[in-house]
Design a protein around this motif. Structure first.
Motif, mmCIF file in Angstrom:
data_model
loop_
_atom_site.group_PDB
_atom_site.id
_atom_site.type_symbol
_atom_site.label_atom_id
_atom_site.label_comp_id
_atom_site.label_asym_id
_atom_site.label_seq_id
_atom_site.Cartn_x
_atom_site.Cartn_y
_atom_site.Cartn_z
ATOM 1 N N ARG A 150 68.240 52.230 60.533
ATOM 2 C CA ARG A 150 67.349 52.816 59.520
ATOM 3 C C ARG A 150 67.772 54.212 59.073
ATOM 4 O O ARG A 150 68.023 55.083 59.892
ATOM 5 C CB ARG A 150 65.903 52.904 60.049
ATOM 6 N N THR A 183 67.180 56.900 55.302
ATOM 7 C CA THR A 183 66.600 56.994 53.953
ATOM 8 C C THR A 183 67.696 56.725 52.931
ATOM 9 O O THR A 183 68.803 57.258 53.058
ATOM 10 C CB THR A 183 65.986 58.391 53.766
ATOM 11 N N GLN A 207 62.006 62.746 40.854
ATOM 12 C CA GLN A 207 62.741 61.977 41.890
ATOM 13 C C GLN A 207 62.624 60.483 41.552
ATOM 14 O O GLN A 207 61.968 59.735 42.281
ATOM 15 C CB GLN A 207 62.149 62.232 43.266
ATOM 16 N N PHE A 228 65.217 58.052 40.941
ATOM 17 C CA PHE A 228 66.211 57.164 41.564
ATOM 18 C C PHE A 228 66.328 55.821 40.810
ATOM 19 O O PHE A 228 65.698 55.627 39.776
ATOM 20 C CB PHE A 228 65.912 56.949 43.053
ATOM 21 N N ALA A 255 61.004 57.636 51.356
ATOM 22 C CA ALA A 255 59.625 58.143 51.345
ATOM 23 C C ALA A 255 59.542 59.315 50.380
ATOM 24 O O ALA A 255 60.491 60.093 50.270
ATOM 25 C CB ALA A 255 59.236 58.610 52.742
ATOM 26 N N ILE A 256 58.426 59.425 49.688
ATOM 27 C CA ILE A 256 58.227 60.538 48.751
ATOM 28 C C ILE A 256 56.925 61.270 49.102
ATOM 29 O O ILE A 256 55.830 60.765 48.848
ATOM 30 C CB ILE A 256 58.177 60.027 47.283
ATOM 31 N N GLY A 257 57.114 62.435 49.699
ATOM 32 C CA GLY A 257 55.958 63.286 49.980
ATOM 33 C C GLY A 257 55.783 64.351 48.909
ATOM 34 O O GLY A 257 54.695 64.885 48.726
ATOM 35 N N ALA A 258 56.877 64.660 48.194
ATOM 36 C CA ALA A 258 56.838 65.688 47.154
ATOM 37 C C ALA A 258 56.561 65.031 45.804
ATOM 38 O O ALA A 258 57.484 64.526 45.151
ATOM 39 C CB ALA A 258 58.171 66.431 47.122
ATOM 40 N N TYR A 283 50.785 59.289 49.252
ATOM 41 C CA TYR A 283 52.183 59.111 49.673
ATOM 42 C C TYR A 283 52.792 58.060 48.741
ATOM 43 O O TYR A 283 52.072 57.247 48.149
ATOM 44 C CB TYR A 283 52.179 58.577 51.104
HETATM 45 C C1 LIG Z 1 56.601 62.726 55.029
HETATM 46 C C2 LIG Z 1 57.947 62.559 54.356
HETATM 47 C C3 LIG Z 1 58.115 63.006 53.072
HETATM 48 C C4 LIG Z 1 59.360 62.844 52.433
HETATM 49 N N1 LIG Z 1 59.483 63.206 51.124
HETATM 50 C C5 LIG Z 1 60.665 63.041 50.501
HETATM 51 C C6 LIG Z 1 60.798 63.376 49.123
HETATM 52 O O1 LIG Z 1 59.866 63.769 48.448
HETATM 53 N N2 LIG Z 1 62.009 63.195 48.553
HETATM 54 C C7 LIG Z 1 63.090 62.714 49.249
HETATM 55 O O2 LIG Z 1 64.177 62.579 48.664
HETATM 56 N N3 LIG Z 1 62.993 62.375 50.555
HETATM 57 C C8 LIG Z 1 61.808 62.512 51.201
HETATM 58 N N4 LIG Z 1 61.663 62.124 52.513
HETATM 59 C C9 LIG Z 1 62.814 61.574 53.241
HETATM 60 C C10 LIG Z 1 63.389 62.602 54.209
HETATM 61 O O3 LIG Z 1 64.137 63.567 53.488
HETATM 62 C C11 LIG Z 1 64.269 61.894 55.250
HETATM 63 O O4 LIG Z 1 63.449 61.081 56.063
HETATM 64 C C12 LIG Z 1 64.992 62.909 56.134
HETATM 65 O O5 LIG Z 1 66.000 63.585 55.413
HETATM 66 C C13 LIG Z 1 65.614 62.269 57.351
HETATM 67 O O6 LIG Z 1 66.528 61.255 56.965
HETATM 68 P P1 LIG Z 1 66.398 59.756 57.489
HETATM 69 O O7 LIG Z 1 65.108 59.193 56.978
HETATM 70 O O8 LIG Z 1 67.620 59.055 56.919
HETATM 71 O O9 LIG Z 1 66.416 59.789 58.990
HETATM 72 C C14 LIG Z 1 60.448 62.266 53.145
HETATM 73 C C15 LIG Z 1 60.250 61.802 54.449
HETATM 74 C C16 LIG Z 1 59.014 61.928 55.041
HETATM 75 C C17 LIG Z 1 58.806 61.367 56.433
#
Ligand SMILES: Cc1cc2nc3c(=O)[nH]c(=O)nc-3n(C[C@H](O)[C@H](O)[C@H](O)COP(=O)(O)O)c2cc1C
Length: 239
Positions: free
Chosen positions: A64, A66, A155, A157, A208-211, A232
């Motif tokens: 897994r 992102t 964002q 994509f 995931a998009i938190g922003a 979310y």
């Molecule tokens: C609560 C949360 C909010 C996030 N928001 C964004 C976001 O708005 N934009 C984005 O590109 N990635 C976002 N991410 C992805 C994180 O950047 C990513 O999980 C982190 O860099 C770690 O990488 P991985 O998921 O590959 O382990 C978010 C992840 C989480 C858990």
């Protein structure tokens, strides 16, 4: 530092204070509906996913990550069906409350799932809401790429579908009053984690998009922003 005090308070436990406050449940108020209403005639039944090959949990968790760039083409509908089941699907309907594929504090399940569909087999483009009790979808409205981009703070994509989770806070507040909001924040993490795991197990990727923009995300989905609002979102695409 003062700016952070409210936020830190939100993260701390306030369970002891609950004994001084009567929740609506303790006051004898009827519970809110566990589902939103919909027109039965308009439900689109989702494909069966029972024969979909999936990776093991071990392989999936190891793999897994992102993803923010996706392959071209449509997502097969059985895969989307599997993701919806894995994130909000019903395990058991107890009448007053439900058990689902994700945990939730007090089984209050305060979320609704909306989809912004760009490329899924058998579904026209547009905005849909998931109906867990039917494992189906309701078409809500045409998509709006300009508003989507504002909602996601650009964002966008090249994903095939975007999950938006809204919350109906009163479903939790009815029972847990002041501690509800932390419970909701914890609950939604479980939902998106199931999305990451389920997607990875069938060669789909998630970001995931938190922003996001609260106002524009709520507007995109037609939510009032008070009794129901986005908490979310997540892109899903072909990996
Ligand atoms: C609560 C949360 C909010 C996030 N928001 C964004 C976001 O708005 N934009 C984005 O590109 N990635 C976002 N991410 C992805 C994180 O950047 C990513 O999980 C982190 O860099 C770690 O990488 P991985 O998921 O590959 O382990 C978010 C992840 C989480 C858990």
């Amino acid at each position: 530092m003062e700016n952070y005090i409210e936020g830190r308070k939100f993260l701390k436990s306030q369970w002891e204070k609950l004994s001084d406050i009567k929740s609506d449940q303790q006051k004898g108020v009827n519970p809110p509906e566990r589902f939103l209403g919909y027109d039965e005639n308009n439900v689109i039944c989702l494909s069966d996913f029972s024969t979909l090959p999936t990776r093991t949990v071990l392989e999936t968790i190891k793999k897994r990550t992102t993803k923010r760039k996706f392959k071209e083409g449509k997502i097969p509908q059985d895969k989307l069906s599997y993701l919806l089941w894995a994130t909000q699907g019903l395990r058991e309907d107890k009448g007053k409350y439900t058990f689902r594929t994700v945990p939730s504090a007090g089984a209050r399940h305060s979320f609704e799932t909306y989809l912004y569909v760009k490329g899924v087999e058998g579904l026209k483009e547009g905005i849909y809401r998931y109906i867990p009790e039917k494992h189906g979808l309701i078409f809500l409205k045409e998509k709006d790429d300009v508003l989507l981009s504002k909602a996601l703070l650009n964002q966008t994509f090249n994903s095939q579908v975007i999950f938006f989770w809204s919350c109906i806070p009163y479903r939790m507040e009815w029972r847990y009053s002041i501690v509800s909001h932390k419970m909701i924040a914890i609950d939604i993490g479980h939902v998106c984690q199931n999305l990451y795991i389920a997607a990875e197990s069938v060669d789909l990727g998630v970001c995931a998009i938190g922003a996001y923009s609260q106002e524009n995300a709520d507007k995109l989905l037609g939510l009032d922003g008070n009794d129901e609002f986005v908490v979310y979102a997540a892109h899903v695409g072909k990996a």
